[in-house]
Design a protein around this motif. Structure first.
Motif, PDB file in Angstrom:
ATOM      1  N   SER A   1      -0.047  -7.664   8.004  1.00 22.04           N
ATOM      2  CA  SER A   1      -0.563  -8.850   7.243  1.00 22.04           C
ATOM      3  C   SER A   1       0.565  -9.676   7.011  1.00 22.04           C
ATOM      4  CB  SER A   1      -1.231  -8.397   5.603  1.00 22.04           C
ATOM      5  OG  SER A   1      -0.273  -8.052   5.130  1.00 22.04           O
TER       6      SER A   1
ATOM      7  N   ARG B   1       7.145 -10.789  -0.660  1.00 23.08           N
ATOM      8  CA  ARG B   1       6.240  -9.785  -1.133  1.00 23.08           C
ATOM      9  C   ARG B   1       6.589  -8.898  -2.292  1.00 23.08           C
ATOM     10  NH1 ARG B   1       1.449  -7.691  -0.787  1.00 23.08           N
ATOM     11  NH2 ARG B   1       1.802  -5.552  -0.933  1.00 23.08           N
TER      12      ARG B   1
ATOM     13  N   ARG C   1      -2.098   3.640   4.819  1.00 18.46           N
ATOM     14  CA  ARG C   1      -2.928   2.528   4.921  1.00 18.46           C
ATOM     15  C   ARG C   1      -2.523   1.320   4.414  1.00 18.46           C
ATOM     16  NH1 ARG C   1      -8.891   4.971   3.400  1.00 18.46           N
ATOM     17  NH2 ARG C   1      -9.329   5.988   5.442  1.00 18.46           N
TER      18      ARG C   1
ATOM     19  N   TRP D   1      -3.449  -0.258 -17.454  1.00 17.30           N
ATOM     20  CA  TRP D   1      -3.790  -0.218 -15.881  1.00 17.30           C
ATOM     21  C   TRP D   1      -5.240  -0.299 -15.698  1.00 17.30           C
ATOM     22  CZ3 TRP D   1      -1.871  -1.159 -11.863  1.00 17.30           C
ATOM     23  CH2 TRP D   1      -0.429  -1.032 -11.617  1.00 17.30           C
TER      24      TRP D   1
ATOM     25  N   THR E   1      -3.186   3.727  -4.812  1.00 19.61           N
ATOM     26  CA  THR E   1      -1.939   2.556  -5.228  1.00 19.61           C
ATOM     27  C   THR E   1      -1.620   2.778  -6.688  1.00 19.61           C
ATOM     28  OG1 THR E   1      -2.344   1.122  -3.207  1.00 19.61           O
ATOM     29  CG2 THR E   1      -0.972  -0.077  -4.957  1.00 19.61           C
TER      30      THR E   1
ATOM     31  N   VAL F   1       0.028  -3.778   4.933  1.00 15.08           N
ATOM     32  CA  VAL F   1       1.144  -4.455   4.410  1.00 15.08           C
ATOM     33  C   VAL F   1       1.970  -5.144   5.571  1.00 15.08           C
ATOM     34  CG1 VAL F   1       3.317  -4.825   3.469  1.00 15.08           C
ATOM     35  CG2 VAL F   1       1.406  -3.750   2.076  1.00 15.08           C
TER      36      VAL F   1
ATOM     37  N   ILE G   1      -8.512  -1.818   2.416  1.00 14.79           N
ATOM     38  CA  ILE G   1      -8.318  -2.039   1.226  1.00 14.79           C
ATOM     39  C   ILE G   1      -9.477  -1.495   0.426  1.00 14.79           C
ATOM     40  CG2 ILE G   1      -7.375  -3.324  -0.625  1.00 14.79           C
ATOM     41  CD1 ILE G   1      -5.802  -4.852   0.990  1.00 14.79           C
TER      42      ILE G   1
ATOM     43  N   LYS H   1       6.358 -10.600  -5.606  1.00 18.22           N
ATOM     44  CA  LYS H   1       4.991 -11.035  -5.999  1.00 18.22           C
ATOM     45  C   LYS H   1       4.191  -9.926  -6.428  1.00 18.22           C
ATOM     46  CE  LYS H   1       4.077 -14.810  -2.847  1.00 18.22           C
ATOM     47  NZ  LYS H   1       3.617 -15.100  -1.407  1.00 18.22           N
TER      48      LYS H   1
ATOM     49  N   LEU I   1      -8.852  -6.444 -10.720  1.00 23.37           N
ATOM     50  CA  LEU I   1      -8.603  -6.420  -9.324  1.00 23.37           C
ATOM     51  C   LEU I   1      -9.912  -5.862  -8.702  1.00 23.37           C
ATOM     52  CD1 LEU I   1      -5.177  -4.426  -9.357  1.00 23.37           C
ATOM     53  CD2 LEU I   1      -5.731  -6.815  -8.607  1.00 23.37           C
TER      54      LEU I   1
ATOM     55  N   VAL J   1      -7.439 -10.397   3.053  1.00 22.96           N
ATOM     56  CA  VAL J   1      -7.105  -9.520   3.754  1.00 22.96           C
ATOM     57  C   VAL J   1      -8.011  -8.485   4.763  1.00 22.96           C
ATOM     58  CG1 VAL J   1      -5.363  -7.211   4.063  1.00 22.96           C
ATOM     59  CG2 VAL J   1      -4.446  -9.110   2.671  1.00 22.96           C
TER      60      VAL J   1
HETATM   61  C1  HEM Z   1      -1.206  -8.625  -1.699  1.00 19.56           C
HETATM   62  C2  HEM Z   1      -0.933  -6.170  -6.016  1.00 19.56           C
HETATM   63  C3  HEM Z   1      -3.409  -2.485  -3.728  1.00 19.56           C
HETATM   64  C4  HEM Z   1      -2.359  -4.328   0.649  1.00 19.56           C
HETATM   65  C5  HEM Z   1      -0.947  -8.184  -3.035  1.00 19.56           C
HETATM   66  C6  HEM Z   1      -0.441  -9.152  -3.993  1.00 19.56           C
HETATM   67  C7  HEM Z   1      -0.327  -8.352  -5.009  1.00 19.56           C
HETATM   68  C8  HEM Z   1      -0.930  -7.144  -5.139  1.00 19.56           C
HETATM   69  C9  HEM Z   1       0.051  -9.044  -6.560  1.00 19.56           C
HETATM   70  C10 HEM Z   1      -0.392 -10.632  -3.677  1.00 19.56           C
HETATM   71  C11 HEM Z   1       1.213 -10.858  -3.116  1.00 19.56           C
HETATM   72  C12 HEM Z   1       1.074 -11.803  -2.200  1.00 19.56           C
HETATM   73  O1  HEM Z   1       0.636 -12.878  -2.590  1.00 19.56           O
HETATM   74  O2  HEM Z   1       1.599 -11.641  -1.286  1.00 19.56           O
HETATM   75  C13 HEM Z   1      -1.591  -5.010  -5.595  1.00 19.56           C
HETATM   76  C14 HEM Z   1      -1.965  -4.044  -6.722  1.00 19.56           C
HETATM   77  C15 HEM Z   1      -2.682  -3.067  -6.162  1.00 19.56           C
HETATM   78  C16 HEM Z   1      -2.620  -3.279  -4.836  1.00 19.56           C
HETATM   79  C17 HEM Z   1      -1.432  -3.919  -8.184  1.00 19.56           C
HETATM   80  C18 HEM Z   1      -3.292  -1.845  -6.748  1.00 19.56           C
HETATM   81  C19 HEM Z   1      -3.180  -1.423  -8.025  1.00 19.56           C
HETATM   82  C20 HEM Z   1      -3.184  -2.788  -2.594  1.00 19.56           C
HETATM   83  C21 HEM Z   1      -3.758  -1.705  -1.400  1.00 19.56           C
HETATM   84  C22 HEM Z   1      -3.388  -2.431  -0.322  1.00 19.56           C
HETATM   85  C23 HEM Z   1      -2.730  -3.672  -0.691  1.00 19.56           C
HETATM   86  C24 HEM Z   1      -4.595  -0.362  -1.767  1.00 19.56           C
HETATM   87  C25 HEM Z   1      -3.827  -1.774   1.192  1.00 19.56           C
HETATM   88  C26 HEM Z   1      -4.271  -0.479   1.436  1.00 19.56           C
HETATM   89  C27 HEM Z   1      -2.033  -5.754   0.192  1.00 19.56           C
HETATM   90  C28 HEM Z   1      -1.743  -6.715   1.211  1.00 19.56           C
HETATM   91  C29 HEM Z   1      -1.533  -7.967   0.688  1.00 19.56           C
HETATM   92  C30 HEM Z   1      -1.648  -7.623  -0.686  1.00 19.56           C
HETATM   93  C31 HEM Z   1      -1.965  -6.416   2.647  1.00 19.56           C
HETATM   94  C32 HEM Z   1      -1.337  -9.160   1.301  1.00 19.56           C
HETATM   95  C33 HEM Z   1       0.147  -9.293   1.999  1.00 19.56           C
HETATM   96  C34 HEM Z   1       0.148 -10.812   2.456  1.00 19.56           C
HETATM   97  O3  HEM Z   1      -0.431 -10.839   3.566  1.00 19.56           O
HETATM   98  O4  HEM Z   1       0.742 -11.658   1.954  1.00 19.56           O
HETATM   99  N1  HEM Z   1      -1.286  -6.914  -3.567  1.00 19.56           N
HETATM  100  N2  HEM Z   1      -1.991  -4.577  -4.466  1.00 19.56           N
HETATM  101  N3  HEM Z   1      -2.905  -3.622  -1.791  1.00 19.56           N
HETATM  102  N4  HEM Z   1      -2.114  -6.141  -0.962  1.00 19.56           N
HETATM  103 FE1  HEM Z   1      -2.021  -5.401  -2.716  1.00 19.56          FE
END
Ligand code: HEM
Length: 400
Positions: free
Chosen positions: A150, A159, A142, A256, A225, A147, A217, A162, A263, A196
Motif C-alpha cells: 500500500s 507510517r 497479511r 481496546w 493485529t 502494508v 483487512i 501515524k 475501527l 485499502v
Molecule cells: C493504516 C492502525 C489493523 C493495514 C492504518 C493507520 C492506522 C492504523 C492509524 C493510518 C496510518 C496512515 O495514515 O498511514 C491500525 C490498528 C489496527 C490496524 C490500530 C488494529 C488494531 C490493520 C490490519 C491491516 C492493516 C489488520 C492489514 C492486514 C493497514 C494499511 C494501512 C493502514 C495497509 C494504510 C497504509 C497506507 O497506505 O498509508 N492502520 N491498523 N491495518 N493499515 Fe492499519
C-alpha cells in the motif's frame, strides 16, 4: 448484516478467497463476546459492511475528489469538533454515525486505562509495543503484505508515526476526552482501511503474493493485529511478573474493545474478558504469522527509520534484543540476528530492568542504562512525531 456480508463475499470473489484461506475453522463463540450473541460467521469472511460501500462510492467519484476530501478532513482532529462542512452527504452521515462511542463504553474504565501510560507501566508498554508488537506486525503475513504494497509501505517512518499515535492514544485517558483525538483518528483509520480494501486488490504485487483473500483487512485480520498489540503485551506483563491488577487489566481490554468498535469491528467478535481474549488469540495468531520477504524488509525499514541506514553494531544489538523480547519463533520469521553472546546478556539485563521498574524503590537509572541508548531513542522516536502527520486516505498503492 450476515446476509450483506455473505453477498459481499460472493460478489467479490469470496469463493476463490475461501479456497485459499489460511485460517482454520472458526470456533470462537459469540457468547464470549461483548454482544453475547451473533451469527458466528467466520470473521475472515467479514469486512466492514458499513464503511466499505461508502468509501467505494467516494473513490468512484475520482481520485481528485478523494484528495479534496483529505483537505476538508485535515482540520478535523479533536473529538469535540463537529464533522466539517463540504463533505458529500453520504460521507458526512457515515462519519457522524461512526464517531459515536458504543453505549457500553465506560468513561471510568477508559480513564483508568489511561493510567497505563504513566510511570510504572509506561516504559514497558512503550518497550513492548515498539520492540515487541511493532516487530511482530512484520511477522503477520497479511499485514506485512498489505502494508508493504500500500502507499504507506514506501515511507515506513511516516507510517510508524501515524499507527503508533493511535495505539498509544488507546491507553491515554486524554485521547478519549473532548480535546483528545482518538475518536477522530479511529474513524479516519477505519476509512483508510476501507480505502485499502478498495485500492489494494488493484495491485498486481498484492494479488501475486496469494494472501488467501481477495479483499484485505478482514475483521479477523484486525483482531490479529489487536492481539499482537494488546493481548500479546498483557501476556508479556504476566510472563515478566508485572501483571497489573485485575481492575486495571480489565480497563486495558475495555479501552481496546472501544477502539476496535470505532475501527469497525463487530461487537460479536469483541472478547468480553481476558479468558475470551486469550482463547481468540490462540485461535488466530498462529495461522496468521510466518516468514515473508516483505515482512523481513519492513522490519529492517523499521530499524532504518529509527537508527538510520547503516549502524551495523547498533542494528545487531537491537536485533538481538528484539529477538529476546519477541522470542525465537517470531525473530526467525523476520530474519533477525541471533547472537549467542548477547542473548544471555539480555536474558539477565532485561529482568533486572523489569525488577527495578517494578520495585517500590525509586527508579534506578543505572539499571535502565543496561539497555542500549538506542532502545530509549527507538521508543522516543517511535512515539513522538505522530501528531504532526495527519491520517489521510491513500490516493494510490505503493508507487513502483
Ligand atoms: C493504516 C492502525 C489493523 C493495514 C492504518 C493507520 C492506522 C492504523 C492509524 C493510518 C496510518 C496512515 O495514515 O498511514 C491500525 C490498528 C489496527 C490496524 C490500530 C488494529 C488494531 C490493520 C490490519 C491491516 C492493516 C489488520 C492489514 C492486514 C493497514 C494499511 C494501512 C493502514 C495497509 C494504510 C497504509 C497506507 O497506505 O498509508 N492502520 N491498523 N491495518 N493499515 Fe492499519
Amino acid at each position: 448484516m450476515t446476509n450483506l456480508s455473505r453477498r459481499r463475499l460472493l460478489a467479490s470473489g469470496g469463493a476463490a478467497a475461501a479456497a485459499g484461506a489460511t485460517f482454520p475453522l472458526w470456533t470462537w463463540a459469540p457468547s464470549a463476546s461483548i454482544a453475547g450473541v451473533g451469527d458466528g460467521l467466520d470473521p475472515d469472511y467479514v469486512w466492514d459492511v458499513r464503511a466499505d460501500p461508502v468509501i467505494e462510492r467516494l473513490y468512484g467519484e475520482g481520485i481528485d475528489k478523494v484528495a479534496e476530501i483529505n483537505e476538508i478532513l485535515e482540520p478535523w482532529t479533536t473529538n469535540d469538533q463537529p464533522v466539517p462542512d463540504g463533505l458529500p452527504g453520504y460521507l458526512a452521515d457515515f462519519i457522524e454515525e461512526a464517531r459515536q462511542l458504543p453505549t457500553w463504553a465506560d468513561q471510568g474504565k477508559l480513564k483508568l486505562a489511561g493510567t497505563f501510560n504513566e510511570e510504572r507501566y509506561g516504559f514497558f508498554l512503550a518497550l513492548l509495543y515498539t520492540l515487541g508488537s511493532g516487530l511482530i506486525s512484520c511477522a503477520i503475513k497479511r499485514e506485512a503484505w498489505s502494508v508493504y504494497y500500500s502507499y504507506g509501505g514506501s515511507d515506513m517512518r511516516d507510517r510508524i508515526a501515524k499507527t503508533t499515535a493511535l495505539g498509544y492514544d488507546v491507553m491515554d485517558a486524554q485521547g478519549w476526552t473532548a480535546s483528545g483525538r482518538l475518536m477522530v483518528d479511529s474513524v479516519k483509520t477505519r476509512m483508510v482501511h476501507a480505502a485499502v480494501r478498495h485500492l489494494l486488490p488493484q495491485s498486481p504485487h498484492w494479488r501475486g503474493v496469494g494472501a488467501g483473500q481477495e479483499i484485505p483487512i478482514s475483521q479477523a485480520d484486525i483482531l490479529v493485529t489487536f492481539h499482537s498489540l494488546g493481548t500479546w503485551v498483557m501476556k508479556k506483563f504476566t510472563e515478566w511478573d508485572i501483571a497489573p491488577s485485575q481492575e486495571l487489566a480489565d480497563a486495558f481490554l475495555h479501552a481496546w474493545n472501544v477502539d476496535l468498535y470505532l475501527l469497525g469491528v463487530q461487537e460479536q467478535y469483541l472478547p468480553k474478558d481476558w479468558d475470551a481474549a486469550y482463547a481468540q488469540y490462540d485461535q488466530v495468531m498462529g495461522p496468521a504469522t510466518g516468514a515473508t520477504r516483505e515482512g523481513a524488509e519492513l522490519a529492517q525499514s523499521l530499524l532504518d527509520a529509527v537508527i538510520g541506514e547503516g549502524n551495523p553494531v547498533l542494528r545487531h544489538e537491537l536485533e538481538s534484543l528484539g529477538r529476546y523480547v519477541i522470542g525465537d519463533a517470531y525473530a526467525d520469521m523476520i530474519d533477525f540476528d541471533d547472537d549467542p553472546v548477547l542473548a544471555p546478556i539480555w536474558a539477565s539485563a532485561v529482568p533486572l530492568v523489569v525488577t527495578s521498574y517494578n520495585s517500590s524503590v525509586p527508579h534506578i537509572p543505572i539499571v535502565s542504562n543496561l539497555l542500549p541508548e538506542a532502545v530509549h531513542t527507538f521508543i522516543k522516536i517511535y512515539f513522538s512525531p505522530g501528531r504532526s502527520a495527519p491520517i489521510t486516505l491513500p490516493l494510490s498503492n505503493r508507487p513502483e
